[in-house]
Each structure stands twice: as C-alpha cells, then as structure tokens.
Scaffold this motif. Structure first.
Motif, PDB file in Angstrom:
ATOM      1  N   GLY A  31      59.809  89.546  15.502  1.00  0.00           N
ATOM      2  CA  GLY A  31      59.666  90.995  16.194  1.00  0.00           C
ATOM      3  C   GLY A  31      60.921  91.669  16.469  1.00  0.00           C
TER       4      GLY A  31
ATOM      5  N   GLY B  34      61.732  94.645  17.911  1.00  0.00           N
ATOM      6  CA  GLY B  34      61.535  95.880  18.976  1.00  0.00           C
ATOM      7  C   GLY B  34      62.437  95.622  19.974  1.00  0.00           C
ATOM      8  N   PHE B  35      61.803  96.395  21.061  1.00  0.00           N
ATOM      9  CA  PHE B  35      62.688  96.401  22.204  1.00  0.00           C
ATOM     10  C   PHE B  35      62.571  95.039  22.639  1.00  0.00           C
ATOM     11  CE2 PHE B  35      61.868 100.907  21.621  1.00  0.00           C
ATOM     12  CZ  PHE B  35      63.286 101.430  22.192  1.00  0.00           C
ATOM     13  N   ALA B  36      61.606  94.146  22.779  1.00  0.00           N
ATOM     14  CA  ALA B  36      61.603  92.600  23.314  1.00  0.00           C
ATOM     15  C   ALA B  36      62.380  91.951  22.512  1.00  0.00           C
ATOM     16  CB  ALA B  36      60.284  92.319  23.717  1.00  0.00           C
TER      17      ALA B  36
ATOM     18  N   GLU C  10      61.554  89.863  11.094  1.00  0.00           N
ATOM     19  CA  GLU C  10      60.812  91.156  10.902  1.00  0.00           C
ATOM     20  C   GLU C  10      60.510  91.834   9.692  1.00  0.00           C
ATOM     21  OE1 GLU C  10      60.187  93.918  13.599  1.00  0.00           O
ATOM     22  OE2 GLU C  10      59.816  94.817  11.640  1.00  0.00           O
TER      23      GLU C  10
ATOM     24  N   HIS D   9      64.185  99.487  13.116  1.00  0.00           N
ATOM     25  CA  HIS D   9      62.862  99.768  13.976  1.00  0.00           C
ATOM     26  C   HIS D   9      62.921 101.287  14.458  1.00  0.00           C
ATOM     27  CE1 HIS D   9      59.977  98.589  17.334  1.00  0.00           C
ATOM     28  NE2 HIS D   9      60.603  99.499  18.151  1.00  0.00           N
TER      29      HIS D   9
ATOM     30  N   CYS E 260      59.552 104.069  19.672  1.00  0.00           N
ATOM     31  CA  CYS E 260      58.280 104.977  19.978  1.00  0.00           C
ATOM     32  C   CYS E 260      58.946 105.717  21.400  1.00  0.00           C
ATOM     33  CB  CYS E 260      57.389 103.957  20.954  1.00  0.00           C
ATOM     34  SG  CYS E 260      56.023 103.299  19.816  1.00  0.00           S
TER      35      CYS E 260
ATOM     36  N   ALA F 121      55.653  86.929  10.505  1.00  0.00           N
ATOM     37  CA  ALA F 121      55.104  85.698  10.689  1.00  0.00           C
ATOM     38  C   ALA F 121      53.667  85.855  10.718  1.00  0.00           C
ATOM     39  CB  ALA F 121      55.617  85.555  12.213  1.00  0.00           C
TER      40      ALA F 121
ATOM     41  N   ARG G 215      49.830 100.607  26.024  1.00  0.00           N
ATOM     42  CA  ARG G 215      51.346 100.904  26.091  1.00  0.00           C
ATOM     43  C   ARG G 215      51.747 102.052  26.701  1.00  0.00           C
ATOM     44  NH1 ARG G 215      54.106 100.371  20.165  1.00  0.00           N
ATOM     45  NH2 ARG G 215      54.661  98.377  20.967  1.00  0.00           N
TER      46      ARG G 215
ATOM     47  N   ASP H 133      55.068  94.072  25.004  1.00  0.00           N
ATOM     48  CA  ASP H 133      53.909  94.309  25.312  1.00  0.00           C
ATOM     49  C   ASP H 133      52.887  93.244  24.976  1.00  0.00           C
ATOM     50  OD1 ASP H 133      55.057  96.915  25.652  1.00  0.00           O
ATOM     51  OD2 ASP H 133      54.182  97.806  24.017  1.00  0.00           O
TER      52      ASP H 133
ATOM     53  N   ALA I  54      56.008  98.453  28.322  1.00  0.00           N
ATOM     54  CA  ALA I  54      56.825  99.523  28.400  1.00  0.00           C
ATOM     55  C   ALA I  54      58.290  98.892  27.733  1.00  0.00           C
ATOM     56  CB  ALA I  54      57.279 100.312  29.487  1.00  0.00           C
ATOM     57  N   GLY I  55      58.904  99.810  26.963  1.00  0.00           N
ATOM     58  CA  GLY I  55      60.024  99.338  26.295  1.00  0.00           C
ATOM     59  C   GLY I  55      61.341  98.732  27.265  1.00  0.00           C
ATOM     60  N   HIS I  56      61.671  99.798  28.311  1.00  0.00           N
ATOM     61  CA  HIS I  56      62.520  99.319  29.152  1.00  0.00           C
ATOM     62  C   HIS I  56      62.454  97.950  29.615  1.00  0.00           C
ATOM     63  CE1 HIS I  56      65.604 101.007  32.382  1.00  0.00           C
ATOM     64  NE2 HIS I  56      65.309  99.527  32.750  1.00  0.00           N
TER      65      HIS I  56
ATOM     66  N   ALA J 204      61.262 101.714  33.591  1.00  0.00           N
ATOM     67  CA  ALA J 204      61.635 103.261  33.582  1.00  0.00           C
ATOM     68  C   ALA J 204      60.862 103.903  32.619  1.00  0.00           C
ATOM     69  CB  ALA J 204      63.207 103.255  33.522  1.00  0.00           C
TER      70      ALA J 204
HETATM   71  C1  LIG Z   1      54.660 107.827  22.777  1.00  0.00           C
HETATM   72  C2  LIG Z   1      55.471 106.533  23.452  1.00  0.00           C
HETATM   73  C3  LIG Z   1      56.417 106.898  24.218  1.00  0.00           C
HETATM   74  C4  LIG Z   1      57.092 105.754  25.093  1.00  0.00           C
HETATM   75  N1  LIG Z   1      57.830 106.121  26.220  1.00  0.00           N
HETATM   76  C5  LIG Z   1      58.480 105.106  26.930  1.00  0.00           C
HETATM   77  C6  LIG Z   1      59.339 105.213  28.013  1.00  0.00           C
HETATM   78  O1  LIG Z   1      59.845 106.123  28.119  1.00  0.00           O
HETATM   79  N2  LIG Z   1      59.966 104.070  28.488  1.00  0.00           N
HETATM   80  C7  LIG Z   1      59.525 102.824  28.243  1.00  0.00           C
HETATM   81  O2  LIG Z   1      60.086 101.699  28.846  1.00  0.00           O
HETATM   82  N3  LIG Z   1      58.494 102.630  27.191  1.00  0.00           N
HETATM   83  C8  LIG Z   1      58.001 103.592  26.563  1.00  0.00           C
HETATM   84  N4  LIG Z   1      56.832 103.425  25.526  1.00  0.00           N
HETATM   85  C9  LIG Z   1      56.414 102.017  25.273  1.00  0.00           C
HETATM   86  C10 LIG Z   1      57.426 101.243  24.586  1.00  0.00           C
HETATM   87  O3  LIG Z   1      57.814 101.994  23.205  1.00  0.00           O
HETATM   88  C11 LIG Z   1      56.954  99.889  23.997  1.00  0.00           C
HETATM   89  O4  LIG Z   1      56.489  99.177  25.357  1.00  0.00           O
HETATM   90  C12 LIG Z   1      57.843  99.043  23.590  1.00  0.00           C
HETATM   91  O5  LIG Z   1      57.971  99.253  21.969  1.00  0.00           O
HETATM   92  C13 LIG Z   1      57.518  97.342  23.377  1.00  0.00           C
HETATM   93  O6  LIG Z   1      58.328  96.564  22.926  1.00  0.00           O
HETATM   94  P1  LIG Z   1      57.918  95.334  22.118  1.00  0.00           P
HETATM   95  O7  LIG Z   1      59.026  94.767  21.597  1.00  0.00           O
HETATM   96  O8  LIG Z   1      56.658  94.605  22.748  1.00  0.00           O
HETATM   97  O9  LIG Z   1      57.018  96.107  20.781  1.00  0.00           O
HETATM   98  P2  LIG Z   1      57.553  96.918  19.433  1.00  0.00           P
HETATM   99  O10 LIG Z   1      58.816  97.854  20.213  1.00  0.00           O
HETATM  100  O11 LIG Z   1      56.506  97.642  18.889  1.00  0.00           O
HETATM  101  O12 LIG Z   1      58.190  95.814  18.481  1.00  0.00           O
HETATM  102  C14 LIG Z   1      57.465  94.899  17.648  1.00  0.00           C
HETATM  103  C15 LIG Z   1      57.918  94.684  16.674  1.00  0.00           C
HETATM  104  O13 LIG Z   1      57.261  93.526  15.963  1.00  0.00           O
HETATM  105  C16 LIG Z   1      57.286  93.770  14.516  1.00  0.00           C
HETATM  106  N5  LIG Z   1      55.995  92.835  14.152  1.00  0.00           N
HETATM  107  C17 LIG Z   1      54.831  92.929  14.390  1.00  0.00           C
HETATM  108  N6  LIG Z   1      54.235  91.823  14.099  1.00  0.00           N
HETATM  109  C18 LIG Z   1      54.870  91.069  13.232  1.00  0.00           C
HETATM  110  C19 LIG Z   1      54.750  89.850  12.481  1.00  0.00           C
HETATM  111  N7  LIG Z   1      53.578  89.339  12.417  1.00  0.00           N
HETATM  112  N8  LIG Z   1      56.040  89.171  12.245  1.00  0.00           N
HETATM  113  C20 LIG Z   1      57.328  89.850  12.298  1.00  0.00           C
HETATM  114  N9  LIG Z   1      57.409  90.776  12.944  1.00  0.00           N
HETATM  115  C21 LIG Z   1      56.193  91.429  13.655  1.00  0.00           C
HETATM  116  C22 LIG Z   1      57.153  95.090  14.324  1.00  0.00           C
HETATM  117  O14 LIG Z   1      57.370  95.602  13.101  1.00  0.00           O
HETATM  118  C23 LIG Z   1      58.095  95.761  15.568  1.00  0.00           C
HETATM  119  O15 LIG Z   1      59.330  95.985  14.728  1.00  0.00           O
HETATM  120  C24 LIG Z   1      56.603 104.476  24.719  1.00  0.00           C
HETATM  121  C25 LIG Z   1      55.714 104.486  23.891  1.00  0.00           C
HETATM  122  C26 LIG Z   1      54.799 105.246  23.089  1.00  0.00           C
HETATM  123  C27 LIG Z   1      53.869 105.065  22.205  1.00  0.00           C
END
Ligand SMILES: Cc1cc2nc3c(=O)[nH]c(=O)nc-3n(C[C@H](O)[C@H](O)[C@H](O)COP(=O)(O)OP(=O)(O)OC[C@H]3O[C@@H](n4cnc5c(N)ncnc54)[C@H](O)[C@@H]3O)c2cc1C
Length: 432
Positions: free
Chosen positions: A39, A41-43, A65, A70, A73, A109, A191, A325, A334-336, A372
């Motif tokens: 993945g 994304g942010f994490a 990925e 990416h 959100c 994966a 989320r 998440d 959250a992303g931060h 944040a």
């Molecule tokens: C409208 C909205 C506004 C937001 N505003 C904020 C904010 O102001 N501040 C804040 O901190 N957070 C905010 N968030 C929350 C934030 O976007 C999420 O918490 C953050 O994206 C989580 O990060 P993550 O890496 O866990 O997941 P994600 O960022 O969703 O990344 C997951 C990644 O994993 C990949 N993936 C999934 N399954 C597989 C697999 N089987 N194999 C390989 N790759 C895979 C996906 O393609 C994706 O790229 C907001 C969310 C939304 C919906």
C-alpha cells in the motif's frame, strides 16, 4: 505526561521516530534484509521512505501497490465545490524509487506466509520479506441494494479518493436546481472523524452558491456529531440554516431506486422509513481493507488489525506490521497520524532487523504520534482539530496526551490558508 509546544512540533513534523535511532548509534541492518510494504498511501509510502532512509544500504525496500500514483483523500472534499483541482491530489510513487531506491511492484497483495516470509500477489508472482508492513487503508461493509459494481457507481461513497470523487462531483454538477442531496455517515470508527461533517458543509456551500433552491440531508448512524461538535453545530444550524438538515441515529440499512430517484432506508422502530433524493452519497460502514481480512489480521472486533503500538507488529502474526487506517489501536483513522505511525513502525522495523530492543524506557517514552485535520466550513474558511497520543507502559496502549492542542475556536480565512501549507508539508513528507 505533559506536552509543550516543542514536543507538539516534533510530533507534528512527524519526527517521532527520528531521534530514536540516534540513541543506539547509526542505523545499519547487520545482515541484508528485505522489507516489503503493502500500500502506497499516507502510511505505506511514509514507511517505505523512512525504512529506506534509516535502514541503510543493507536493507532493501519493496513497495507493492496496484496504482502508479496515490490520489489523496486529504483535501478531496474541496474537489466537490471546485476549490481544488483533482489533478493536484495525485502523487506519483516514482520519486520513492528515484530518491530512495525503493523497488516498485505494480500489483495487489492477496496472501502472506509469515513463517516462510513470502507475500503472494494477485498477478501470480510473490516477493520475499524479513519484515512485512501492511498499509492498505479501509474497506466497506456490503450495502443491500448496491450489490453490483454498476449500482455502486451510481451511489458513490467517494471515501477512497479516485474515480468516485469525480463521479460525485459530476452528479452534483448535473443535479437540477431544487434537487435534494443525501449524504450518510457510518458508525464510528471510520476514516477521518470530522471528514463527513466537513463534506456536508462543502456540499452545502456548493448548493448555496450554485443551486440555491437545493438542500442536503445528512443521515448520521451515530447518536451525534463525532468531532468539533460546536463548530459543526454552528455550521449546520446557523451558516446553513434552512439548507442542511442533520438527522442523528439514522443508520442506512439498504438503498433502492425509484426511476432516477435514490432511496436511503433507515430503521425506524419496528419498520423502515425512506429518504428520497436526486444524489445519494452513501458512505458504508468502514472496516480494514480486504487484504487485512485475507491475511487473517483483523482480530479487533473482526474489523481492524490488533498491533503492539511500540512496533505496530500484528498481534495475530509475527514479522507482519499493520499501520494507518487498518490498525486497531483506537488511534484516529487519519492521514497525518498514519504518516506519524509509519515512522514509529519504520524505526521499530530497523531496530528489530538489527536485533536492537524496542522497549527500552527512553524509546517507549518517545513513541508519540499526532493527528491533525483541517476542515473547510465555507467557501473560504476552515477549522482544525489536533490531538497528540503517547505510549502508556502501564496499559501498553496509546493514550491521548492532555492537554492536546484541541480545536480551532472559530472557522477563519487564516485557517483556510494554513490548511494548504499543512497539507503540502504532509504530502512532501510522504511522497517526495
Ligand atoms: C474526504 C476526506 C478528507 C480527509 N481529510 C483528512 C485530514 O484533513 N487529515 C487527515 O489526517 N486525514 C484526513 N483524511 C483521512 C486520510 O485520507 C486517511 O486516514 C489516510 O488516507 C489513511 O492512510 P492509509 O495509508 O492507511 O490508507 P490510504 O491512504 O487509503 O492508502 C492505502 C493504499 O493501499 C493500497 N492497497 C489497498 N489494498 C492493497 C493490496 N491488496 N495490495 C497492495 N496495495 C493495496 C491502495 O491502492 C492505497 O494506495 C480524510 C479522508 C477523507 C475521505
């Protein structure tokens, strides 16, 4: 533990893990080690970058990925009222390869064997790992009435940014002046705690300016507003009075169609009552992404992955870590904070590869993450919400540090400008 501004800034810049490695000397894995991240994304992107930076030349990092970039959100609600271009939220993973030597595998994966250290991919291949970091974000509970992909596309959740963000935007654009929008909020935890309320405000702002005869109904499965209560109550009852109706305790149990109209069904006593609309933005109940369930890691209420907060190592499988998440520590989703967790995890992974401890007192004291969120409230004002969490050795859990920095007093134009500075800094730290 008390917190001062310096400590907050350390966490806010995501530096929680940085000084930790310094306390035990230079970061070099004793033997060649393979770290695989699922993945981008942010994490996941942050974890890949910081393992590569801190692991030294002995550690190879692979990012699995399916997408080449990416879509964030964060700020994506602002695509709905035309304050942000969708293209500005697209972050290529190529830089992670060019700058940090991370190998990019464009695949999904599907299974993992922690004993053999092998991750299986949807394309039929596999990659070997010494440590696996799983960061795939969220999935959704199925919605009765939206069984097929075609039906799902007609009722976008847009809670994972991408095509659905654009679909929701074009549905709002094409809706008649005088139409009704319904958006739904799932049961917590989901989320981004303030995110749905922020979206309700952004859509109400769009309707006010572009379709003044239209209205929005917000059906919340929770008993009340989940974040920044005073700010959103004020926005709903005053700023958008007469345009926005907020209904608590309204969990949508199914969706149906009546010609072009969409019906959201809510349980009411023994029966069901329907709310009709032209545009339905139904956000189904969140759970960890499907791969977390496939890997057998969802051992918290059958929905999220239990982890040791010192390392984010799974409590269901050793050598596998879960961040972002999908993890089930109780930290906000959250992303931060996902970026912050990724650094604690990266630090732990490098330590574990080197055979160094992760539970010495100085390190435990440094396991601090912060969250944040900025929320646009009108066309040019925003609020913010902030919290700091630290590891508590007594409970072995993350605990909110009091006083944390709280939330904005009132939405302001200054906050709206700060929101972009904050987001750009986070985007750079994650993807650049
Ligand atoms: C409208 C909205 C506004 C937001 N505003 C904020 C904010 O102001 N501040 C804040 O901190 N957070 C905010 N968030 C929350 C934030 O976007 C999420 O918490 C953050 O994206 C989580 O990060 P993550 O890496 O866990 O997941 P994600 O960022 O969703 O990344 C997951 C990644 O994993 C990949 N993936 C999934 N399954 C597989 C697999 N089987 N194999 C390989 N790759 C895979 C996906 O393609 C994706 O790229 C907001 C969310 C939304 C919906």
């Amino acid at each position: 533990m008390t917190i001062d501004r310096r400590m907050f800034l350390k966490a806010a810049t995501g530096a929680a893990g940085l000084p930790l490695l310094g306390s035990v000397g230079s970061a070099r894995a004793a033997v060649a080690s393979r770290v695989v991240v699922v993945g981008g994304g942010f994490a996941g992107a942050t974890a890949a970058k910081y393992v590569a930076l801190w692991g030294g030349p002995g550690v190879s990092v692979t990012l699995v990925e399916p997408n080449a970039s990416h879509v964030s959100c964060i700020l994506s609600n602002l695509v709905l009222n035309d304050r942000v271009q969708y293209s500005a939220l697209n972050f290529s993973h190529a830089r992670l390869n060019q700058r940090y030597g991370i190998e990019l595998v464009r695949d999904r994966a599907v299974a993992a064997d922690p004993v053999a250290g092998k991750l299986d991919l949807a394309g039929g291949g596999s990659v070997d790992f010494d440590r696996l970091i799983v960061a795939p974000g969220i999935g959704f509970d199925p919605v009765p009435g939206l069984e097929t992909p075609a039906l799902q596309a007609m009722v976008p959740h847009a809670w994972v940014a991408g095509d659905q963000t654009l679909t929701l935007r074009s549905q709002l654009l094409n809706m008649r002046n005088g139409g009704t929008v319904i958006m739904t909020i799932p049961k917590a935890p989901y989320r981004c705690p303030p995110g749905p309320y922020e979206r309700a405000c952004v859509i109400a702002d769009y309707l006010k300016r572009k379709k003044p005869k239209s209205k929005i109904i917000v059906l919340d499965a929770n008993p009340g507003i989940q974040a920044e209560v005073a700010t959103f109550l004020n926005a709903f009852n005053i700023t958008y009075a007469g345009r926005l109706t907020y209904v608590p305790n309204a969990e949508v149990v199914r969706v149906s169609f009546e010609g072009a109209r969409r019906l959201a069904w809510v349980r009411d006593g023994a029966g069901e009552v329907s709310y009709g609309c032209d545009v339905l933005n139904h956000i189904p109940r969140n759970t960890a992404a499907p791969v977390v369930h496939q890997l057998g890691l969802a051992n918290v209420a059958g929905r999220w992955a239990g982890v040791n907060p010192l390392s984010f190592e799974s409590t269901a499988a050793s050598r596998i870590h879960v961040i972002g998440d999908a993890q089930g520590t109780g930290l906000p989703k959250a992303g931060h904070i996902a970026n912050s967790e990724a650094k604690v995890c990266a630090d732990a992974v490098v330590r574990l590869l080197n055979g160094w401890p992760i539970d010495e007192p100085a390190r435990m004291d440094s396991v601090v993450v912060n969250s944040a969120c900025f929320s646009p409230i009108t066309y040019d004002t925003a609020s913010w919400l902030n919290a700091v969490f630290a590891y508590d050795p007594a409970t072995r859990m993350m605990k909110r540090v009091e006083p944390s920095f709280g939330e904005a007093g009132t939405p302001s134009k200054k906050n709206f400008e700060q929101m972009f500075k904050w987001a750009n800094r986070l985007f750079d730290d994650t993807f650049a």
